[in-house]
Design an enzyme around this catalytic site. Structure first.
Site, PDB file in Angstrom:
ATOM      1  N   GLU A   1       0.828  -1.392  -0.049  1.00 22.11           N
ATOM      2  CA  GLU A   1      -0.073   0.164  -0.050  1.00 22.11           C
ATOM      3  C   GLU A   1       0.871   1.266   0.110  1.00 22.11           C
ATOM      4  O   GLU A   1       2.040   1.043   0.243  1.00 22.11           O
ATOM      5  CB  GLU A   1      -0.777   0.168   1.252  1.00 22.11           C
ATOM      6  CG  GLU A   1      -1.846  -1.081   1.372  1.00 22.11           C
ATOM      7  CD  GLU A   1      -2.559  -1.170   2.850  1.00 22.11           C
ATOM      8  OE1 GLU A   1      -2.384  -0.339   3.403  1.00 22.11           O
ATOM      9  OE2 GLU A   1      -2.966  -2.137   2.818  1.00 22.11           O
TER      10      GLU A   1
ATOM     11  N   LYS B   1       1.969   4.864   1.758  1.00 25.17           N
ATOM     12  CA  LYS B   1       1.976   5.297   3.080  1.00 25.17           C
ATOM     13  C   LYS B   1       1.637   6.475   2.970  1.00 25.17           C
ATOM     14  O   LYS B   1       2.379   7.735   2.422  1.00 25.17           O
ATOM     15  CB  LYS B   1       3.645   5.079   3.548  1.00 25.17           C
ATOM     16  CG  LYS B   1       3.675   5.581   4.980  1.00 25.17           C
ATOM     17  CD  LYS B   1       5.069   4.985   5.572  1.00 25.17           C
ATOM     18  CE  LYS B   1       5.058   4.872   7.198  1.00 25.17           C
ATOM     19  NZ  LYS B   1       4.981   6.378   7.770  1.00 25.17           N
TER      20      LYS B   1
ATOM     21  N   ASP C   1       0.568  10.338   4.265  1.00 28.50           N
ATOM     22  CA  ASP C   1       0.989  11.166   5.015  1.00 28.50           C
ATOM     23  C   ASP C   1       0.111  12.102   5.631  1.00 28.50           C
ATOM     24  O   ASP C   1      -0.218  13.113   5.171  1.00 28.50           O
ATOM     25  CB  ASP C   1       2.169  11.949   4.411  1.00 28.50           C
ATOM     26  CG  ASP C   1       3.153  12.739   5.296  1.00 28.50           C
ATOM     27  OD1 ASP C   1       3.219  12.393   6.554  1.00 28.50           O
ATOM     28  OD2 ASP C   1       3.644  13.741   5.054  1.00 28.50           O
TER      29      ASP C   1
ATOM     30  N   TYR D   1      -8.318   7.447   4.473  1.00 31.59           N
ATOM     31  CA  TYR D   1      -8.191   6.230   3.639  1.00 31.59           C
ATOM     32  C   TYR D   1      -8.024   5.151   4.785  1.00 31.59           C
ATOM     33  O   TYR D   1      -7.282   5.319   5.866  1.00 31.59           O
ATOM     34  CB  TYR D   1      -6.960   6.318   3.118  1.00 31.59           C
ATOM     35  CG  TYR D   1      -6.893   6.883   1.623  1.00 31.59           C
ATOM     36  CD1 TYR D   1      -8.092   6.820   0.676  1.00 31.59           C
ATOM     37  CD2 TYR D   1      -5.880   7.450   1.035  1.00 31.59           C
ATOM     38  CE1 TYR D   1      -8.345   7.400  -0.459  1.00 31.59           C
ATOM     39  CE2 TYR D   1      -6.086   8.203  -0.267  1.00 31.59           C
ATOM     40  CZ  TYR D   1      -6.996   8.164  -0.824  1.00 31.59           C
ATOM     41  OH  TYR D   1      -7.214   8.492  -2.149  1.00 31.59           O
TER      42      TYR D   1
ATOM     43  N   LYS E   1      10.676   4.129   2.695  1.00 31.00           N
ATOM     44  CA  LYS E   1      10.551   5.486   2.632  1.00 31.00           C
ATOM     45  C   LYS E   1      11.278   5.804   1.280  1.00 31.00           C
ATOM     46  O   LYS E   1      12.591   5.508   1.242  1.00 31.00           O
ATOM     47  CB  LYS E   1      11.329   6.175   3.501  1.00 31.00           C
ATOM     48  CG  LYS E   1      10.583   5.896   5.323  1.00 31.00           C
ATOM     49  CD  LYS E   1       9.272   6.710   5.091  1.00 31.00           C
ATOM     50  CE  LYS E   1       8.951   6.832   6.687  1.00 31.00           C
ATOM     51  NZ  LYS E   1       9.468   8.320   7.351  1.00 31.00           N
TER      52      LYS E   1
ATOM     53  N   CYS F   1      11.913  48.106   7.203  1.00 27.19           N
ATOM     54  CA  CYS F   1      11.033  47.403   5.803  1.00 27.19           C
ATOM     55  C   CYS F   1      12.012  47.714   4.749  1.00 27.19           C
ATOM     56  O   CYS F   1      12.333  48.918   4.329  1.00 27.19           O
ATOM     57  CB  CYS F   1       9.874  48.094   5.745  1.00 27.19           C
ATOM     58  SG  CYS F   1       9.040  47.622   4.536  1.00 27.19           S
TER      59      CYS F   1
ATOM     60  N   CYS G   1      10.130  50.469   2.505  1.00 23.55           N
ATOM     61  CA  CYS G   1       9.830  51.657   2.898  1.00 23.55           C
ATOM     62  C   CYS G   1      10.644  52.217   4.116  1.00 23.55           C
ATOM     63  O   CYS G   1      10.431  53.531   4.730  1.00 23.55           O
ATOM     64  CB  CYS G   1       8.346  51.812   3.190  1.00 23.55           C
ATOM     65  SG  CYS G   1       7.856  51.232   4.837  1.00 23.55           S
TER      66      CYS G   1
ATOM     67  N   CYS H   1       5.726  45.092   8.742  1.00 22.88           N
ATOM     68  CA  CYS H   1       5.840  46.498   8.756  1.00 22.88           C
ATOM     69  C   CYS H   1       4.713  47.121   9.080  1.00 22.88           C
ATOM     70  O   CYS H   1       3.480  47.033   8.488  1.00 22.88           O
ATOM     71  CB  CYS H   1       6.332  46.834   7.141  1.00 22.88           C
ATOM     72  SG  CYS H   1       6.086  48.575   6.722  1.00 22.88           S
TER      73      CYS H   1
ATOM     74  N   CYS I   1       3.272  52.059   2.859  1.00 22.26           N
ATOM     75  CA  CYS I   1       4.262  51.106   2.373  1.00 22.26           C
ATOM     76  C   CYS I   1       3.808  50.508   0.685  1.00 22.26           C
ATOM     77  O   CYS I   1       2.756  49.837   0.933  1.00 22.26           O
ATOM     78  CB  CYS I   1       4.400  49.953   3.289  1.00 22.26           C
ATOM     79  SG  CYS I   1       5.490  48.820   2.761  1.00 22.26           S
TER      80      CYS I   1
HETATM   81  S1  IVH Z   1      -0.463   0.072   8.794  1.00 22.82           S
HETATM   82  C1  IVH Z   1       0.929  -1.834  13.055  1.00 22.82           C
HETATM   83  N1  IVH Z   1      -0.782   1.216   6.264  1.00 22.82           N
HETATM   84  O1  IVH Z   1       2.171   4.945   9.193  1.00 22.82           O
HETATM   85  C2  IVH Z   1       1.145  -0.327  12.071  1.00 22.82           C
HETATM   86  N2  IVH Z   1       0.147   2.592   8.177  1.00 22.82           N
HETATM   87  O2  IVH Z   1       4.499   4.115  11.045  1.00 22.82           O
HETATM   88  C3  IVH Z   1      -0.173  -0.563  10.959  1.00 22.82           C
HETATM   89  N3  IVH Z   1       0.604   4.904   7.732  1.00 22.82           N
HETATM   90  O3  IVH Z   1       0.892   5.402  12.196  1.00 22.82           O
HETATM   91  C4  IVH Z   1      -0.176   0.675  10.339  1.00 22.82           C
HETATM   92  N4  IVH Z   1      -0.257   4.592   5.450  1.00 22.82           N
HETATM   93  O4  IVH Z   1      -0.409   6.376  10.428  1.00 22.82           O
HETATM   94  C5  IVH Z   1      -0.421   1.202   7.697  1.00 22.82           C
HETATM   95  N5  IVH Z   1      -1.185   2.098   4.266  1.00 22.82           N
HETATM   96  C6  IVH Z   1      -0.693   2.319   5.705  1.00 22.82           C
HETATM   97  C7  IVH Z   1      -0.208   3.600   6.166  1.00 22.82           C
HETATM   98  C8  IVH Z   1       0.091   3.713   7.424  1.00 22.82           C
HETATM   99  C9  IVH Z   1       0.186   5.607   6.427  1.00 22.82           C
HETATM  100  C10 IVH Z   1       0.892   5.499   8.779  1.00 22.82           C
HETATM  101  C11 IVH Z   1       0.349   5.256  10.138  1.00 22.82           C
HETATM  102  C12 IVH Z   1       0.916   4.779  11.116  1.00 22.82           C
HETATM  103  C13 IVH Z   1       2.424   4.959  10.714  1.00 22.82           C
HETATM  104  C14 IVH Z   1       3.216   3.777  11.168  1.00 22.82           C
END
Ligand code: IVH
Length: 669
Positions: free
Chosen positions: A111, A113, A115, A221, A310, A404, A407, A422, A428
């Site tokens: 999946e 990740k 943010d 999500y 990451k 400033c 001005c 300012c 200005c």
């Molecule tokens: S699974 C046991 N799936 O990443 C942990 N986490 O460092 C289960 N996050 O706090 C988390 N996308 O906020 C999972 N597709 C995803 C995610 C996800 C973002 C975040 C989540 C969690 C952090 C874990």
């Protein structure tokens, strides 16, 4: 029907339309009709508070104001994930999994990740009962009222076959488009900008007033299903069920049967992820089978069955050539770094934000320094550090100016604030020009054919020093200005003339009272009806208006206490601008479009989109927001949305032009 039946009936209708709108992007009724249903329900609930259902859609629009949040213990701790940063670390993880599973075959689900902010949402008998933040992983804050405002998170699901209690987890986020819209609005009214979408989302979830949260359009999500007793054998099954139950599962997940598949997934999304509606900083790889997850277990902090990969923060090194200081409409002074152009994440970066003096001091910037620039969650790249090993003795430290740059007025910094500003509001130049630019923008006076360069020119030629000066401009004043031909002069003057019809709410926004954005301006004009009434309103009268708090009230009082502002309003009044609110009447022109439904998309030659809507409604037609099979016409102008066009074509909905529309009106007259 008794009140409970009426409430149930309304909830059913609202849920039906909500589902259509948010899940299938279509609608069968207008926004107005939808709001009417919601208002009826709110009225009934106010009358019979004991009949309010936990899953009532009125929770979506907020209304509760919390005084702090209750702390709740998670039923299952919310753990974090281990991180990996390259293919080798990922392969090492896979080796550990292989060893732990002792020769069994296994699958991964990959999946993205997301943010945002991790949230846990509890359901009881299929009804949402609680929304909790991650907190320290063991205890989080109960933010249920705010979580209920997330439109894509069902308040009730068909839980046939589900345990009495279950929990889902996922990421709450502010879509990038909402984030940008909020910041644009904040800029307009002189509020400091929100740093990035994640902080903005996390701040929003912690707001006390859920009605404000509702306006921010948070999204969610889902990526996990949890219950005391096992329901699914695999994560894949749980995702498919979540999806079918109406949860928002990002369609980006994929089942992978080898590390090769996983690496391909990573590569595929490295660039493509930038097209998603939110920021993502990596991917998450999870074992699919729940029994295998159990075998692998947990370390103290994270599961052994999942890991994050990451993506490298997109960063580059370049040279800091100089720092400019931008002065905004409200006097805020922002340092901007000018860099030797460098390629970063597909675009050439020449400038980066440094935020404020504190940030400048933290980085200890010197001119000529080699700096690291990154595109994180933020839209504008930022300097994240300095390579001090490359610093030469002739690199001099950057010092935040005390006056400033425009001005020369000594700058001020308010107690507890990071920004300098300012105070020379009236003298200005960028502040004056900024106010004029604010005045003419689309949401305000919508004066076409004038851009910031023209304002700059008019200002420096001494033609326009205040928005009111626009209305005394004569043809002769503009003749002879470089690049101004007869035609463009006429267009500018026509645009200014046309702006005299702009409704009061936009005029009030245009005059630039601090903290009075477009929405607040509308609340004020609806309430006070005339500028005189607003001008004479006392503090107590102001704070009686819905959504007007102390800060806005003080700002309005300060604005009208200033003679120069009163004079500005007088001059604009004399020029013929609208300072009286005229409630929009539903005009009836005829019934040529009786029973016909329209979706409007794109830009039109003869009408603004709002005008088109009024025209359709005045002739008995209805305007919907999404294309569905039942829709009669997609009225498409220039730059009509390609997805709408495609959908109309697929569903056999007739696409018509502005001209077709006019003849439709004429034929049926
Ligand atoms: S699974 C046991 N799936 O990443 C942990 N986490 O460092 C289960 N996050 O706090 C988390 N996308 O906020 C999972 N597709 C995803 C995610 C996800 C973002 C975040 C989540 C969690 C952090 C874990």
């Amino acid at each position: 029907m008794n009140p409970q039946e009426q409430i149930n009936d309304l909830i059913e209708k609202i849920n039906y339309h909500n589902q259509l709108y948010y899940m299938s992007s279509t609608s069968e009724i207008s926004d107005y009709e939808f709001d009417q249903l919601l208002e009826q329900l709110q009225a009934l609930e106010a009358q019979y508070p004991s009949l309010v259902r936990d899953d009532s859609p009125t929770h979506r629009v907020g209304g509760t104001v919390a005084k702090g949040f209750e702390s709740v213990t998670h039923r299952f701790p919310m753990l974090s994930l281990g991180n990996t940063y390259n293919a080798q670390e990922l392969l090492d993880f896979d080796q550990r999994v292989q060893k732990g599973l002792e020769g069994q075959t296994y699958e991964y689900i990959c999946e993205l990740k997301f943010d945002g902010v991790a949230l846990s949402v509890w359901y009881n008998n299929g009804v949402m009962v609680r929304g909790v933040t991650r907190g320290d992983g063991v205890r989080g804050d109960d933010i249920t009222a705010n979580v209920k405002t997330i439109r894509t998170l069902p308040l009730r699901v068909d839980a046939t076959g589900m345990p009495l209690e279950f929990e889902i987890r996922g990421e709450g986020f502010l879509p990038l488009s909402s984030f940008e819209a909020i910041n644009k609005e904040r800029e307009d009214i002189g509020e400091p900008l929100l740093a990035n979408p994640r902080n903005a989302a996390s701040g929003t979830f912690k707001m006390q007033d859920s009605a404000v949260v509702a306006k921010r359009k948070l999204d969610f999500y889902v990526y996990q299903f949890l219950s005391e007793t096992a329901v699914f054998a695999t994560h894949e099954e749980s995702l498919l069920w979540l999806q079918s139950a109406g949860f928002n599962v990002s369609a980006t997940w994929k089942k992978c049967t080898s590390m090769n598949d996983v690496l391909n997934f990573i590569e595929k999304w490295e660039q493509k992820r930038h097209a998603l509606p939110l920021n993502t900083d990596g991917i998450v790889i999870k074992i699919n089978s729940f029994s295998q997850r159990e075998q692998l277990g947990f370390t103290a902090k994270s599961p052994r069955w999942a890991i994050a990969y990451k993506y490298k923060a997109e960063s580059a090194t370049t040279v800091l050539e100089s720092i400019s200081y931008q002065v905004g409409r409200t006097g805020n002074v922002t340092p901007v770094a000018n860099l030797t152009p460098v390629l970063l994440a597909g675009t050439v970066v020449k400038r980066a934000s440094v935020h404020n003096a504190n940030e400048m001091a933290r980085l200890d910037l010197h001119l000529g320094d080699t700096v690291f620039v990154e595109k994180g969650g933020e839209i504008i790249p930022k300097i994240t550090g300095v390579d001090t090993s490359k610093r030469t003795p002739d690199c001099l430290p950057v010092v935040f100016p005390s006056v400033c740059p425009e001005c020369a007025t000594p700058l001020v910094r308010k107690e507890g604030e990071a920004n300098h500003y300012c105070p020379n509001e009236k003298g200005c130049p960028p502040q004056i020009m900024g106010k004029i630019e604010h005045f003419i923008q689309r949401k305000a006076m919508n004066i076409e054919n004038i851009g910031s360069e023209t304002i700059d020119l008019f200002y420096h030629k001494g033609l326009v020093q205040s928005p009111a000066d626009l209305y005394v401009l004569q043809k002769e004043d503009l003749q002879g200005l470089e690049g101004f031909k007869e035609k463009s002069i006429q267009n500018i003057l026509n645009g200014i003339e046309k702006s005299k019809e702009i409704p009061f709410k936009q005029v009030l926004f245009a005059i630039g009272i601090r903290f009075v954005g477009a929405t607040v301006a509308e609340k004020l004009t609806n309430h006070f009806l005339t500028i005189e009434a607003l001008q004479q309103a006392s503090y107590d009268e102001l704070i009686q208006v819905p959504e007007i708090g102390e800060r806005i009230a003080q700002s309005i009082l300060a604005f009208f206490a200033d003679e120069a502002n009163v004079r500005l309003v007088e001059r604009l009044k004399a020029a013929g601008l609208q300072f009286v609110h005229t409630p929009t009447e539903i005009l009836v022109e005829g019934n040529a479009l009786e029973g016909k439904t329209f979706v409007i998309s794109g830009v039109f030659r003869h009408f603004g989109r709002d005008d088109l809507k009024l025209k359709i409604e005045a002739n008995g037609g209805k305007v919907l927001s999404g294309v569905s099979k039942k829709l009669n016409y997609l009225l498409a102008g220039a730059e009509a949305g390609p997805s709408k066009l495609e959908k109309a074509e697929k569903l056999g909905v007739k696409v018509i032009s502005e001209e077709d529309f006019l003849s439709l009106l004429a034929i049926n007259e």
